[in-house]
Design a protein around this motif. Sequence first.
Motif, PDB file in Angstrom:
ATOM      1  N   ALA A  94       0.824  -1.206   0.000  1.00 53.65           N
ATOM      2  CA  ALA A  94       0.000   0.000   0.000  1.00 53.65           C
ATOM      3  C   ALA A  94       0.863   1.262   0.000  1.00 53.65           C
ATOM      4  CB  ALA A  94      -0.930  -0.008   1.206  1.00 53.65           C
ATOM      5  N   VAL A  95       1.922   1.256   0.799  1.00 52.60           N
ATOM      6  CA  VAL A  95       2.779   2.444   0.893  1.00 52.60           C
ATOM      7  C   VAL A  95       3.562   2.662  -0.401  1.00 52.60           C
ATOM      8  CG1 VAL A  95       4.779   3.421   2.087  1.00 52.60           C
ATOM      9  CG2 VAL A  95       2.961   2.334   3.395  1.00 52.60           C
ATOM     10  N   ALA A  96       4.015   1.586  -1.022  1.00 52.00           N
ATOM     11  CA  ALA A  96       4.849   1.708  -2.219  1.00 52.00           C
ATOM     12  C   ALA A  96       4.047   1.952  -3.486  1.00 52.00           C
ATOM     13  CB  ALA A  96       5.691   0.438  -2.384  1.00 52.00           C
ATOM     14  N   ARG A  97       2.817   1.473  -3.545  1.00 46.67           N
ATOM     15  CA  ARG A  97       2.057   1.527  -4.791  1.00 46.67           C
ATOM     16  C   ARG A  97       0.979   2.613  -4.811  1.00 46.67           C
ATOM     17  NH1 ARG A  97       5.619  -0.550  -7.106  1.00 46.67           N
ATOM     18  NH2 ARG A  97       5.640  -2.576  -8.158  1.00 46.67           N
ATOM     19  N   PHE A  98       0.508   3.065  -3.659  1.00 49.35           N
ATOM     20  CA  PHE A  98      -0.602   4.013  -3.638  1.00 49.35           C
ATOM     21  C   PHE A  98      -0.150   5.332  -3.028  1.00 49.35           C
ATOM     22  CE2 PHE A  98      -2.485  -0.258  -3.157  1.00 49.35           C
ATOM     23  CZ  PHE A  98      -3.198  -0.306  -4.344  1.00 49.35           C
ATOM     24  N   ARG A  99      -0.790   6.398  -3.446  1.00 52.45           N
ATOM     25  CA  ARG A  99      -0.540   7.731  -2.897  1.00 52.45           C
ATOM     26  C   ARG A  99      -1.747   8.138  -2.065  1.00 52.45           C
ATOM     27  NH1 ARG A  99       3.468   6.143  -4.253  1.00 52.45           N
ATOM     28  NH2 ARG A  99       5.029   6.984  -5.696  1.00 52.45           N
ATOM     29  N   PHE A 100      -1.527   8.488  -0.810  1.00 56.34           N
ATOM     30  CA  PHE A 100      -2.622   8.878   0.071  1.00 56.34           C
ATOM     31  C   PHE A 100      -2.101   9.913   1.065  1.00 56.34           C
ATOM     32  CE2 PHE A 100      -0.608   4.967   1.472  1.00 56.34           C
ATOM     33  CZ  PHE A 100      -0.229   5.255   2.769  1.00 56.34           C
ATOM     34  N   LYS A 101      -3.025  10.588   1.729  1.00 60.04           N
ATOM     35  CA  LYS A 101      -2.642  11.624   2.682  1.00 60.04           C
ATOM     36  C   LYS A 101      -1.877  11.029   3.866  1.00 60.04           C
ATOM     37  CE  LYS A 101      -6.470  14.791   1.679  1.00 60.04           C
ATOM     38  NZ  LYS A 101      -7.633  15.520   2.240  1.00 60.04           N
ATOM     39  N   LEU A 102      -0.940  11.815   4.355  1.00 54.55           N
ATOM     40  CA  LEU A 102      -0.117  11.433   5.514  1.00 54.55           C
ATOM     41  C   LEU A 102       0.756  10.220   5.230  1.00 54.55           C
ATOM     42  CD1 LEU A 102      -2.708  11.912   8.407  1.00 54.55           C
ATOM     43  CD2 LEU A 102      -1.065  13.553   7.510  1.00 54.55           C
ATOM     44  N   ARG A 103       0.986   9.915   3.965  1.00 56.07           N
ATOM     45  CA  ARG A 103       1.844   8.773   3.612  1.00 56.07           C
ATOM     46  C   ARG A 103       3.266   8.997   4.120  1.00 56.07           C
ATOM     47  NH1 ARG A 103       5.117   8.174  -0.865  1.00 56.07           N
ATOM     48  NH2 ARG A 103       5.711   6.024  -1.371  1.00 56.07           N
ATOM     49  N   THR A 104       3.802  10.204   3.908  1.00 53.29           N
ATOM     50  CA  THR A 104       5.151  10.510   4.373  1.00 53.29           C
ATOM     51  C   THR A 104       5.226  10.473   5.900  1.00 53.29           C
ATOM     52  OG1 THR A 104       5.507  11.904   2.425  1.00 53.29           O
ATOM     53  CG2 THR A 104       7.028  12.182   4.277  1.00 53.29           C
ATOM     54  N   SER A 105       4.196  10.995   6.548  1.00 51.34           N
ATOM     55  CA  SER A 105       4.170  10.977   8.015  1.00 51.34           C
ATOM     56  C   SER A 105       4.166   9.551   8.542  1.00 51.34           C
ATOM     57  CB  SER A 105       2.935  11.724   8.520  1.00 51.34           C
ATOM     58  OG  SER A 105       2.942  13.062   8.074  1.00 51.34           O
ATOM     59  N   PHE A 106       3.449   8.674   7.847  1.00 47.31           N
ATOM     60  CA  PHE A 106       3.409   7.270   8.257  1.00 47.31           C
ATOM     61  C   PHE A 106       4.798   6.642   8.171  1.00 47.31           C
ATOM     62  CE2 PHE A 106       3.006   2.800   6.943  1.00 47.31           C
ATOM     63  CZ  PHE A 106       2.386   2.284   8.061  1.00 47.31           C
ATOM     64  N   LEU A 107       5.522   6.943   7.087  1.00 50.24           N
ATOM     65  CA  LEU A 107       6.867   6.387   6.938  1.00 50.24           C
ATOM     66  C   LEU A 107       7.814   6.933   8.003  1.00 50.24           C
ATOM     67  CD1 LEU A 107       7.224   6.539   3.044  1.00 50.24           C
ATOM     68  CD2 LEU A 107       6.795   4.534   4.464  1.00 50.24           C
ATOM     69  N   ILE A 108       7.667   8.217   8.333  1.00 50.59           N
ATOM     70  CA  ILE A 108       8.515   8.802   9.378  1.00 50.59           C
ATOM     71  C   ILE A 108       8.217   8.169  10.729  1.00 50.59           C
ATOM     72  CG2 ILE A 108       9.026  10.924  10.640  1.00 50.59           C
ATOM     73  CD1 ILE A 108       8.586  12.451   8.047  1.00 50.59           C
ATOM     74  N   MET A 109       6.942   7.906  10.985  1.00 48.22           N
ATOM     75  CA  MET A 109       6.566   7.288  12.255  1.00 48.22           C
ATOM     76  C   MET A 109       7.157   5.887  12.388  1.00 48.22           C
ATOM     77  SD  MET A 109       5.041   9.343  14.183  1.00 48.22           S
ATOM     78  CE  MET A 109       4.598   8.099  15.391  1.00 48.22           C
ATOM     79  N   LEU A 110       7.307   5.182  11.268  1.00 49.24           N
ATOM     80  CA  LEU A 110       7.940   3.858  11.320  1.00 49.24           C
ATOM     81  C   LEU A 110       9.358   3.952  11.847  1.00 49.24           C
ATOM     82  CD1 LEU A 110       6.767   2.215   7.959  1.00 49.24           C
ATOM     83  CD2 LEU A 110       5.867   1.833  10.257  1.00 49.24           C
ATOM     84  N   LEU A 111      10.070   5.019  11.450  1.00 49.19           N
ATOM     85  CA  LEU A 111      11.434   5.204  11.936  1.00 49.19           C
ATOM     86  C   LEU A 111      11.446   5.660  13.390  1.00 49.19           C
ATOM     87  CD1 LEU A 111      13.055   6.981   8.851  1.00 49.19           C
ATOM     88  CD2 LEU A 111      13.210   4.576   9.498  1.00 49.19           C
ATOM     89  N   VAL A 112      10.512   6.531  13.740  1.00 47.97           N
ATOM     90  CA  VAL A 112      10.463   7.057  15.107  1.00 47.97           C
ATOM     91  C   VAL A 112      10.190   5.939  16.108  1.00 47.97           C
ATOM     92  CG1 VAL A 112       9.210   8.584  16.675  1.00 47.97           C
ATOM     93  CG2 VAL A 112       9.791   9.359  14.370  1.00 47.97           C
ATOM     94  N   VAL A 113       9.285   5.029  15.754  1.00 47.49           N
ATOM     95  CA  VAL A 113       8.933   3.931  16.658  1.00 47.49           C
ATOM     96  C   VAL A 113      10.157   3.078  16.981  1.00 47.49           C
ATOM     97  CG1 VAL A 113       7.639   1.772  16.806  1.00 47.49           C
ATOM     98  CG2 VAL A 113       6.510   3.840  16.006  1.00 47.49           C
TER      99      VAL A 113
END
Length: 276
Positions: A94-113
């Motif tokens: 979903a992250v690699a193939r689709f564009r949606f709101k807060l996508r970048t924030s979601f990826l940043i949160m993966l690193l923060v966690v």
Amino acid sequence: MKKVALNAAGLLVALFAAFPVYWMISTSLKPSREIFSATPQPVPAHPTLEHYREILTGNLIPGVSFVDFFVNSAIVAVSTVVLSGLVALLAATAVARFRFKLRTSFLIMLLVVQMIPLEALVIPLFLMIQRLGLYNTLPSLILTYLGFSLPFAVWMLRGFVAAVPKELEEAAAIDGASRAQTFRRVLFPLVAPGLVATSIFSFITAWNELIFALTFINDQGSYTLPVAMTFFFGRDDTNWGPVMAASTLFTLPVIIFFLLVQRRMVSGLVAGAVKG
């Protein structure tokens, strides 16, 4: 001479890393008098399997055997690997193939966690597990380990999914394949190496973890192997023979799991799939 020096340095590093494993196996095969001998013996003079028989046939805790702990750890580790692989693959797609709101924030949160120390989460997770009614059950560990392994798995699999050319999926769609068929027959085989790498990480995380297993489980019959290993260490002495035998058996599943899946850990399967 430079190549010889590099090879020699690599060999020394490999021997340095392998020596503790060799000493563990060697000690597990020594009788007690050789283990506590004043003169270290790298090779057992009188090899014996008495320590293995002791931990496999006896009860480490009254009414609970070493095999029971082994089964508990296997249930937790395998469940974590399966659930982590399934959820991470879908999320990475979903992250690699689709564009949606807060996508970048979601990826940043993966690193923060992944930056948060696990010890800081023991108390809040313990309270959550209690409120969910999962305290003293194996599912509490499965959910916890799933949360720890998912950020790394999603982040890694995202790179593998993004490396698969979209033209392959478009070609499958032109040939009449549905979205599910394209995912199963085109995308999944190509990201399998990444899925294997994340599975190894998830398995090792769930298999070796001690703090949360010791906190969330109070029933001795539901203890995992890392918790059971602590019972070999007494206040006044340590029974090193059974400790080394149990540690050897504790290490085997990780090695076997890696040997079973290492054939799939090959990068570059997509290279040359699309011309031009």
